[in-house]
Design an enzyme around this catalytic site. Structure first.
Site, PDB file in Angstrom:
ATOM      1  N   SER A   1      14.857-151.517   6.135  1.00  0.00           N
ATOM      2  CA  SER A   1      16.288-151.750   6.376  1.00  0.00           C
ATOM      3  C   SER A   1      16.685-153.201   6.185  1.00  0.00           C
ATOM      4  CB  SER A   1      16.672-151.309   7.797  1.00  0.00           C
ATOM      5  OG  SER A   1      16.602-149.920   7.941  1.00  0.00           O
TER       6      SER A   1
ATOM      7  N   THR B   1      12.634-157.537   7.146  1.00  0.00           N
ATOM      8  CA  THR B   1      11.800-158.634   6.649  1.00  0.00           C
ATOM      9  C   THR B   1      12.641-159.685   5.933  1.00  0.00           C
ATOM     10  OG1 THR B   1       9.899-157.151   6.399  1.00  0.00           O
ATOM     11  CG2 THR B   1       9.811-159.249   5.228  1.00  0.00           C
TER      12      THR B   1
ATOM     13  N   GLU C   1       5.044-159.553  11.359  1.00  0.00           N
ATOM     14  CA  GLU C   1       5.073-158.535  12.407  1.00  0.00           C
ATOM     15  C   GLU C   1       3.793-158.634  13.238  1.00  0.00           C
ATOM     16  OE1 GLU C   1       5.658-154.683  10.686  1.00  0.00           O
ATOM     17  OE2 GLU C   1       7.434-155.315   9.562  1.00  0.00           O
TER      18      GLU C   1
ATOM     19  N   SER D   1       7.162-155.395   2.234  1.00  0.00           N
ATOM     20  CA  SER D   1       8.301-156.098   1.627  1.00  0.00           C
ATOM     21  C   SER D   1       7.951-157.455   1.057  1.00  0.00           C
ATOM     22  CB  SER D   1       9.421-156.263   2.673  1.00  0.00           C
ATOM     23  OG  SER D   1       9.881-155.015   3.127  1.00  0.00           O
TER      24      SER D   1
ATOM     25  N   ASP E   1       6.361-158.564  -1.516  1.00  0.00           N
ATOM     26  CA  ASP E   1       6.593-158.789  -2.946  1.00  0.00           C
ATOM     27  C   ASP E   1       8.077-158.864  -3.291  1.00  0.00           C
ATOM     28  OD1 ASP E   1       6.943-156.068  -2.378  1.00  0.00           O
ATOM     29  OD2 ASP E   1       6.535-155.490  -4.452  1.00  0.00           O
ATOM     30  N   GLN E   2       8.936-158.416  -2.376  1.00  0.00           N
ATOM     31  CA  GLN E   2      10.381-158.450  -2.638  1.00  0.00           C
ATOM     32  C   GLN E   2      11.049-159.690  -2.067  1.00  0.00           C
ATOM     33  OE1 GLN E   2      11.048-154.439  -0.940  1.00  0.00           O
ATOM     34  NE2 GLN E   2      11.939-153.900  -2.927  1.00  0.00           N
TER      35      GLN E   2
ATOM     36  N   ILE F   1      10.011-162.645  -1.730  1.00  0.00           N
ATOM     37  CA  ILE F   1       9.777-163.937  -2.393  1.00  0.00           C
ATOM     38  C   ILE F   1      10.923-164.284  -3.333  1.00  0.00           C
ATOM     39  CG2 ILE F   1       7.270-163.631  -2.293  1.00  0.00           C
ATOM     40  CD1 ILE F   1       7.555-163.248  -5.456  1.00  0.00           C
ATOM     41  N   LYS F   2      11.743-163.285  -3.668  1.00  0.00           N
ATOM     42  CA  LYS F   2      12.864-163.497  -4.577  1.00  0.00           C
ATOM     43  C   LYS F   2      14.066-164.026  -3.794  1.00  0.00           C
ATOM     44  CE  LYS F   2      11.355-159.308  -7.011  1.00  0.00           C
ATOM     45  NZ  LYS F   2      11.709-157.904  -7.314  1.00  0.00           N
TER      46      LYS F   2
ATOM     47  N   VAL G   1      17.990-164.049  -2.556  1.00  0.00           N
ATOM     48  CA  VAL G   1      18.832-162.930  -2.141  1.00  0.00           C
ATOM     49  C   VAL G   1      19.516-162.323  -3.356  1.00  0.00           C
ATOM     50  CG1 VAL G   1      20.791-162.229  -0.724  1.00  0.00           C
ATOM     51  CG2 VAL G   1      19.214-163.986   0.114  1.00  0.00           C
TER      52      VAL G   1
END
Length: 379
Positions: A71, A74, A91, A277, A279-280, A282-283, A285
Site C-alpha cells: 500500500s 515502504t 521492518e 519493495s 527494488d521499487q 530506489i527510484k 517518486v
C-alpha cells in the site's frame, strides 16, 4: 497451529518472561517489590557514531506507520527516513507478532486466567511489552531525534499502542484495494490467510483488514492518526509530505522529496534485501504503478466490486471505474515517471547494486559488533 509458529510464540513469550524477571531482580525498588508496583525501565539511552547521546522513553512522540502490505508503506517510510531528524529503518517483523500474541492470550479466557494466576497481570504485560517495543525501535537502527516504526500490521493495534505510548502518532497508508491485491498476487507476497490464486478472496481479506485498521485509526482520533493515500502521495508528494510533517510536528526539509539520493548512506535510508519493495523504492517518486491492476481482475469480480470490497467507497475510490481517475501528477513527478519508463534497464541494474550493497552491509554487521554503544536506565 504449526510447530514453527508454536516455537516462535514460545520464544517471544520467553523473551517477555525473561524481561520481566530481569527487571524485577535488578530494579532499584526490588526490596519493596510488589505486583502492583512492577518497575521496568522507562528510558532507553543510545549513543550514536557521533558519540551524541539520545534518550528515548514511552512519552516521546514515536511515529507508527502501517497499512496493508503493497500500500506504499515502504515508499512512505523511506521518504520520511530521508529527513535528517527521523529514523524509521526496515521492518522489525517482531513488533506486530508480539502484539498479535498479546491479543491471542487475552482472547482466550483460559490463557488469560493462567497468566493472571502466574502474576502476569495486564499491567505487567503492558509494562513489559512497551519496554520490549521501545528497545526494538530504539536500537534496530541509527539514533535520531524522532523515531519511527514501519511494520504494516501494527496499525491493527493502534488503540493499544496509543495507550502504551501516549504521545505517539500514527500514519495509516491507504491504497486502492484492487491495486493492492494485484500487487500482492503478481509479486507473490506471502501473507497469512491470503490465497494468491484467488483475487476475490484476497480482496475480501483486504476489505476486512482495512476495516479494522480504519476503525482503530478513528478510535485513536484525528489528532493522532492520519490517513495518507498512496495515489495522492505519489501524484502530489510535496503537498502531502507538508501535511504529514505538519501533523507529526517535524520541520520541513526538501530531502523527503528526494529519498533516492539517500539510499544506504550514513544517516540516510537503510534498505533490506528481503523486503519486496526495495527494488521499487530506489527510484524517485513516480506514478508508473498506479493503474497496473486495470484489466487483470476477473470479470465477475469487477461486476460485483461494491459488494466484495465496500471499503473502497469508504476510502473514496470508485468501485465501478476501470481505470479510476486518480488525478494529474505534479510536473516533476511526471518527469520522474518518464525517466523510470525510458531507462528501465538502468534502474534495474541500480536495484541489483543496492540489493548487493544491502547483502554486504548485513554480512559485515553479522561479523562485527554493533557500532552503537547502548545501555538501559531505570524509571
Amino acid at each position: 497451529m504449526t510447530r514453527q509458529l508454536r516455537k516462535g510464540l514460545y520464544y517471544v513469550f520467553g523473551i517477555l518472561a525473561f524481561t520481566v524477571l530481569l527487571y524485577r531482580l535488578h530494579s532499584p525498588c526490588n526490596d519493596d517489590f510488589s505486583r502492583s508496583a512492577l518497575m521496568v525501565p522507562r528510558q532507553t539511552v543510545v549513543r550514536g557514531n557521533d558519540m551524541k547521546q539520545y534518550v528515548y522513553d514511552r512519552d516521546m512522540p514515536i511515529i507508527f506507520v502501517g497499512g496493508m502490505p503493497r500500500s506504499g508503506t515502504t515508499l512512505f517510510r523511506v521518504m520520511l527516513d530521508a529527513h535528517p531528524d527521523v529514523r524509521c529503518g526496515e521492518e522489525t517483523r517482531v513488533i506486530p507478532r508480539i502484539l498479535q500474541m498479546r491479543y491471542t492470550w487475552l482472547k482466550s479466557h483460559n490463557e488469560a486466567t493462567r497468566l493472571e494466576e502466574a502474576g502476569l497481570s495486564g499491567e505487567v504485560l503492558d509494562s513489559a511489552i512497551s519496554a520490549f517495543i521501545l528497545e526494538v525501535i530504539a536500537k534496530h537502527g541509527e539514533p535520531a531525534p524522532r523515531l519511527c516504526n514501519k511494520d504494516p500490521f501494527t496499525l491493527k493495534s493502534a488503540v493499544y499502542l496509543g495507550k502504551l505510548f501516549p504521545n505517539s502518532k500514527f500514519i495509516l497508508m491507504v491504497r486502492d484495494g484492487r491495486a493492492v491485491v494485484h500487487s500482492i498476487i503478481t509479486r507473490k507476497v506471502t501473507i497469512s490467510g491470503f490465497d494468491l490464486t484467488n483475487y476475490q478472496q484476497c480482496l475480501t481479506k483486504w476489505n476486512s483488514i482495512m476495516m479494522n485498521m480504519h476503525q482503530q485509526c478513528k478510535e485513536v482520533g484525528p489528532s493522532r492518526c492520519m490517513h495518507v493515500y498512496y495515489e495522492q502521495l505519489v501524484l502530489h508528494p510535496r503537498i502531502w509530505m507538508e501535511k504529514v510533517l505538519r501533523f507529526l510536528g517535524v520541520p520541513w526539509n526538501d530531502s523527503v522529496l528526494h529519498h533516492e539520493g539517500f539510499i544506504n548512506k550514513p544517516g540516510g535510508v537503510s534498505l533490506s534485501k528481503v523486503e519486496k519493495s526495495t527494488d521499487q523504492v530506489i527510484k524517485p517518486v513516480n506514478v508508473e504503478a498506479l493503474s497496473k491492476w486495470v484489466g487483470h481482475l476477473p470479470a465477475d469480480l469487477v461486476e460485483h466490486m461494491s459488494e466484495t470490497a465496500p471499503m473502497l467507497e469508504v476510502f473514496g475510490y470508485d468501485p465501478r471505474a476501470n481505470p479510476p481517475n486518480y488525478g494529474v501528477p505534479d510536473s516533476f513527478v511526471a518527469d520522474n515517471t518518464k525517466d523510470v519508463v525510458e531507462n528501465k534497464e538502468l534502474w534495474r541494474n541500480m536495484a541489483q547494486e543496492v540489493l548487493q550493497s544491502s547483502k554486504k552491509k548485513e554480512q559485515s554487521s553479522s561479523l562485527s559488533s554493533s557500532s552503537l554503544s547502548t545501555r538501559t536506565v531505570g524509571s
